[in-house]
Design a protein around this motif. Structure first.
Motif, PDB file in Angstrom:
ATOM      1  N   ALA A 131       0.811  -1.221   0.000  1.00 24.77           N
ATOM      2  CA  ALA A 131       0.000   0.000   0.000  1.00 24.77           C
ATOM      3  C   ALA A 131       0.843   1.269   0.000  1.00 24.77           C
ATOM      4  O   ALA A 131       0.288   2.370  -0.003  1.00 24.77           O
ATOM      5  CB  ALA A 131      -0.939   0.004   1.207  1.00 24.77           C
ATOM      6  N   GLY A 132       2.166   1.149   0.020  1.00 24.67           N
ATOM      7  CA  GLY A 132       2.992   2.334  -0.165  1.00 24.67           C
ATOM      8  C   GLY A 132       4.151   2.560   0.769  1.00 24.67           C
ATOM      9  O   GLY A 132       5.257   2.875   0.313  1.00 24.67           O
ATOM     10  N   ARG A 147       4.152   8.413   2.253  1.00 24.72           N
ATOM     11  CA  ARG A 147       3.667   9.589   1.522  1.00 24.72           C
ATOM     12  C   ARG A 147       3.051  10.578   2.503  1.00 24.72           C
ATOM     13  O   ARG A 147       2.203  10.228   3.297  1.00 24.72           O
ATOM     14  CB  ARG A 147       2.647   9.136   0.483  1.00 24.72           C
ATOM     15  CG  ARG A 147       1.983  10.245  -0.307  1.00 24.72           C
ATOM     16  CD  ARG A 147       2.940  10.889  -1.293  1.00 24.72           C
ATOM     17  NE  ARG A 147       2.179  11.577  -2.318  1.00 24.72           N
ATOM     18  CZ  ARG A 147       1.612  12.780  -2.167  1.00 24.72           C
ATOM     19  NH1 ARG A 147       1.732  13.412  -1.028  1.00 24.72           N
ATOM     20  NH2 ARG A 147       0.936  13.325  -3.150  1.00 24.72           N
ATOM     21  N   GLU A 148       3.505  11.819   2.423  1.00 29.44           N
ATOM     22  CA  GLU A 148       3.034  12.849   3.340  1.00 29.44           C
ATOM     23  C   GLU A 148       1.586  13.219   3.048  1.00 29.44           C
ATOM     24  O   GLU A 148       1.244  13.543   1.904  1.00 29.44           O
ATOM     25  CB  GLU A 148       3.923  14.092   3.204  1.00 29.44           C
ATOM     26  CG  GLU A 148       3.569  15.214   4.148  1.00 29.44           C
ATOM     27  CD  GLU A 148       4.435  16.443   3.935  1.00 29.44           C
ATOM     28  OE1 GLU A 148       4.295  17.399   4.716  1.00 29.44           O
ATOM     29  OE2 GLU A 148       5.247  16.444   2.993  1.00 29.44           O
ATOM     30  N   PRO A 149       0.709  13.206   4.039  1.00 30.82           N
ATOM     31  CA  PRO A 149      -0.690  13.616   3.821  1.00 30.82           C
ATOM     32  C   PRO A 149      -0.779  15.104   3.503  1.00 30.82           C
ATOM     33  O   PRO A 149       0.017  15.905   3.987  1.00 30.82           O
ATOM     34  CB  PRO A 149      -1.367  13.311   5.162  1.00 30.82           C
ATOM     35  CG  PRO A 149      -0.447  12.378   5.865  1.00 30.82           C
ATOM     36  CD  PRO A 149       0.936  12.717   5.397  1.00 30.82           C
ATOM     37  N   GLY A 150      -1.740  15.453   2.689  1.00 29.98           N
ATOM     38  CA  GLY A 150      -2.036  16.863   2.470  1.00 29.98           C
ATOM     39  C   GLY A 150      -1.148  17.587   1.504  1.00 29.98           C
ATOM     40  O   GLY A 150      -1.324  18.778   1.287  1.00 29.98           O
ATOM     41  N   ARG A 151      -0.161  16.919   0.889  1.00 31.38           N
ATOM     42  CA  ARG A 151       0.728  17.574  -0.069  1.00 31.38           C
ATOM     43  C   ARG A 151       0.361  17.158  -1.484  1.00 31.38           C
ATOM     44  O   ARG A 151       0.501  15.995  -1.854  1.00 31.38           O
ATOM     45  CB  ARG A 151       2.193  17.197   0.204  1.00 31.38           C
ATOM     46  CG  ARG A 151       2.773  17.803   1.452  1.00 31.38           C
ATOM     47  CD  ARG A 151       2.943  19.315   1.322  1.00 31.38           C
ATOM     48  NE  ARG A 151       3.664  19.667   0.099  1.00 31.38           N
ATOM     49  CZ  ARG A 151       4.991  19.631  -0.005  1.00 31.38           C
ATOM     50  NH1 ARG A 151       5.744  19.272   1.021  1.00 31.38           N
ATOM     51  NH2 ARG A 151       5.564  19.974  -1.132  1.00 31.38           N
ATOM     52  N   LEU A 164      -9.414   5.312   6.674  1.00 26.69           N
ATOM     53  CA  LEU A 164     -10.076   4.022   6.508  1.00 26.69           C
ATOM     54  C   LEU A 164      -9.342   2.868   7.170  1.00 26.69           C
ATOM     55  O   LEU A 164      -9.948   1.929   7.666  1.00 26.69           O
ATOM     56  CB  LEU A 164     -10.255   3.733   5.014  1.00 26.69           C
ATOM     57  CG  LEU A 164     -10.931   2.421   4.627  1.00 26.69           C
ATOM     58  CD1 LEU A 164     -12.385   2.425   5.082  1.00 26.69           C
ATOM     59  CD2 LEU A 164     -10.846   2.199   3.123  1.00 26.69           C
ATOM     60  N   LEU A 165      -7.994   2.928   7.209  1.00 25.84           N
ATOM     61  CA  LEU A 165      -7.209   1.778   7.669  1.00 25.84           C
ATOM     62  C   LEU A 165      -6.771   1.895   9.123  1.00 25.84           C
ATOM     63  O   LEU A 165      -6.041   1.035   9.618  1.00 25.84           O
ATOM     64  CB  LEU A 165      -5.960   1.618   6.787  1.00 25.84           C
ATOM     65  CG  LEU A 165      -6.223   1.549   5.280  1.00 25.84           C
ATOM     66  CD1 LEU A 165      -4.923   1.406   4.523  1.00 25.84           C
ATOM     67  CD2 LEU A 165      -7.153   0.396   4.944  1.00 25.84           C
ATOM     68  N   SER A 166      -7.220   2.925   9.814  1.00 20.04           N
ATOM     69  CA  SER A 166      -6.720   3.173  11.173  1.00 20.04           C
ATOM     70  C   SER A 166      -7.064   2.049  12.149  1.00 20.04           C
ATOM     71  O   SER A 166      -6.329   1.810  13.112  1.00 20.04           O
ATOM     72  CB  SER A 166      -7.271   4.502  11.699  1.00 20.04           C
ATOM     73  OG  SER A 166      -8.689   4.488  11.706  1.00 20.04           O
ATOM     74  N   GLY A 167      -8.156   1.338  11.915  1.00 19.94           N
ATOM     75  CA  GLY A 167      -8.543   0.298  12.863  1.00 19.94           C
ATOM     76  C   GLY A 167      -8.063  -1.090  12.500  1.00 19.94           C
ATOM     77  O   GLY A 167      -8.373  -2.052  13.229  1.00 19.94           O
ATOM     78  N   PRO A 191       2.721   2.696  11.373  1.00 22.62           N
ATOM     79  CA  PRO A 191       1.589   3.334  12.044  1.00 22.62           C
ATOM     80  C   PRO A 191       0.448   3.563  11.071  1.00 22.62           C
ATOM     81  O   PRO A 191       0.645   3.619   9.844  1.00 22.62           O
ATOM     82  CB  PRO A 191       2.185   4.660  12.528  1.00 22.62           C
ATOM     83  CG  PRO A 191       3.299   4.942  11.592  1.00 22.62           C
ATOM     84  CD  PRO A 191       3.886   3.601  11.237  1.00 22.62           C
ATOM     85  N   ALA A 192      -0.760   3.711  11.599  1.00 22.77           N
ATOM     86  CA  ALA A 192      -1.931   3.907  10.744  1.00 22.77           C
ATOM     87  C   ALA A 192      -1.790   5.134   9.852  1.00 22.77           C
ATOM     88  O   ALA A 192      -2.245   5.142   8.701  1.00 22.77           O
ATOM     89  CB  ALA A 192      -3.181   4.027  11.616  1.00 22.77           C
TER      90      ALA A 192
END
Length: 440
Positions: A268-269, A342-346, A385-388, A398-399
């Motif tokens: 997944a990355g 991959r950095e979120p929000g960029r 979506l994958l945090s749990g 980490p999630a």
């Protein structure tokens, strides 16, 4: 004052047209491939590539010699009023030359902050999707000797290291968008491409930005004449580029062995490197290795500047635990390993639909392809979506490392099929979704 021992006389050979025998040598690397795409904008350089490739292909087929199928792609980027007419002129020339051609279009969003960079990214994404749809693995471009020298000088002004100063490669397996890029004209002066078109009577378009001094590449091109007066002529500059490329190749071979043994990537990355594998490497090898992983995980076409890599390296190896961001990546180090995601929000990739038989590059990292029999799908970022999900499925990441992972759902609003994420659930029949490979 100028070096009086160096002649400033014009280089007549830089204006000689390319004949058939030389074209055979330049285009020989294409001969053994099943298919090659040509990127043609309609400018002089790419039009010359189109003309020479078409003539070369005709000669090889007449001689019953191995030759690839050639498909031409031209992009209407919508950045200038003339762009549509220039693309149509390319299609018309391809028809005259008997080569299949396809028009690709891009409509730039109104809120872009770096239009040229985003246009370039969009262009390669369009080319990559069109090539995947046709099963073409290599893209030929018309970059020439002058482009190579401009690239070298530009990177020199940016303080690039060995790899940056090796400039462009004639055969780059890890080009923009993960494409294999072929550059058969890197040793050829640009003036010779224009001279070839003049002799053949082939028209081409001119982009006014190529003469606009507000662009750095134009100023660097004008600087070349002065450099030649001091002994830094094109041949010497190219020799330096080639020596840098040889050194870079040796460093990459060393780094590739480390990556084969010590780099792990979740489907997944996110990726992880063993800290001990890096600590004993020479700084130049370690910096290049970090650069390669950042480009792979972040999906950026251009690597971060060398001084920023050096700062990252200093922090990573001056403390046991750290967290930084660079090149659209989060880099989280602990005493045992260094994780990248991959950095979120960029520069978030938009969620998009893909139809049966389609193919696309998502977020600069994942290639998605659907067979003709597959159902239409919707691809977008996972978010929370994958945090749990179980930590074992996350391979210890980490999630938050999966916030920018791709999620597939049915494109039908009435379909309640569960979401699919690579590495967490099996892909539907007829669907291929995979991270671009880390080139070793």
């Amino acid at each position: 004052m100028p070096n009086s021992s160096v002649s400033a006389a014009p280089d007549v050979s830089a204006r000689q047209p390319i004949d058939a025998a030389e074209a055979d040598l330049l285009l020989a690397p294409l001969a053994g491939m099943p298919a090659v795409a040509l990127a043609v904008s309609g400018g002089a350089d790419s039009t010359c590539l189109l003309w020479l490739a078409a003539d070369w292909l005709k000669r090889r087929r007449a001689a019953d010699a191995p030759a690839p199928d050639i498909v031409v792609f031209t992009v209407d980027h919508g950045l200038r009023p003339e762009a549509c007419a220039e693309a149509e002129a390319v299609l018309s020339l391809c028809s005259r030359l008997g080569l299949p051609a396809e028009l690709l279009t891009w409509s730039p969003p109104s809120d872009l902050t770096n239009l040229q960079a985003e246009a370039r990214r969009a262009r390669y994404a369009l080319l990559g999707a069109a090539m995947a749809r046709r099963g073409i693995e290599a893209l030929a471009t018309a970059h020439h000797r002058d482009d190579q020298i401009e690239t070298f000088l530009d990177r020199l002004t940016r303080g690039s290291g060995v790899h940056g100063l090796s400039a462009m490669r004639p055969d780059a397996a890890d080009g923009p968008g993960g494409l294999r890029i072929l550059r058969p004209f890197l040793s050829v002066p640009g003036g010779r491409l224009r001279a070839t078109l003049a002799v053949a009577g082939i028209a081409h378009s001119d982009d006014p930005s190529n003469e606009n001094p507000k662009f750095k590449r134009v100023r660097l091109r004008r600087l070349m004449a002065s450099l030649g007066n001091e002994g830094l002529d094109p041949d010497r500059l190219l020799a330096t580029v080639q020596r840098m490329a040889s050194a870079a190749e040796a460093l990459d071979a060393w780094g590739s062995q480390v990556l084969k043994q010590h780099f792990f990537q979740h489907p997944a990355g996110p990726g992880r490197l063993a800290r001990s594998a890096l600590a004993t490497l020479p700084a130049e090898v370690r910096l290049r290795l970090l650069q390669r992983v950042l480009g792979h995980i972040g999906g950026e076409d251009y690597p971060p500047r060398f001084e920023r890599l050096e700062r990252l390296d200093t922090v990573l190896f001056s403390s046991g635990t750290s967290r930084q961001t660079l090149a659209r990546c989060v880099i989280a180090a602990d005493p045992v390993s260094i994780a990248f995601w991959r950095e979120p929000g960029r520069q978030s990739s938009e969620a998009v639909d893909i139809q049966p038989g389609g193919s696309l590059l998502w977020d600069g990292r994942f290639r998605l392809s659907l067979s003709a029999a597959a159902d239409a799908l919707h691809i977008g970022p996972a978010g929370g979506l994958l945090s749990g999900l179980d930590r074992d499925l996350r391979a210890g990441f980490p999630a938050e490392a999966f916030v920018r992972s791709p999620v597939l759902v049915s494109a039908s609003a009435a379909d309640d099929t569960p979401a699919v994420v690579p590495g967490f659930s099996p892909l539907p029949s007829g669907v291929s979704l995979a991270h671009l490979p880390l080139r070793l």
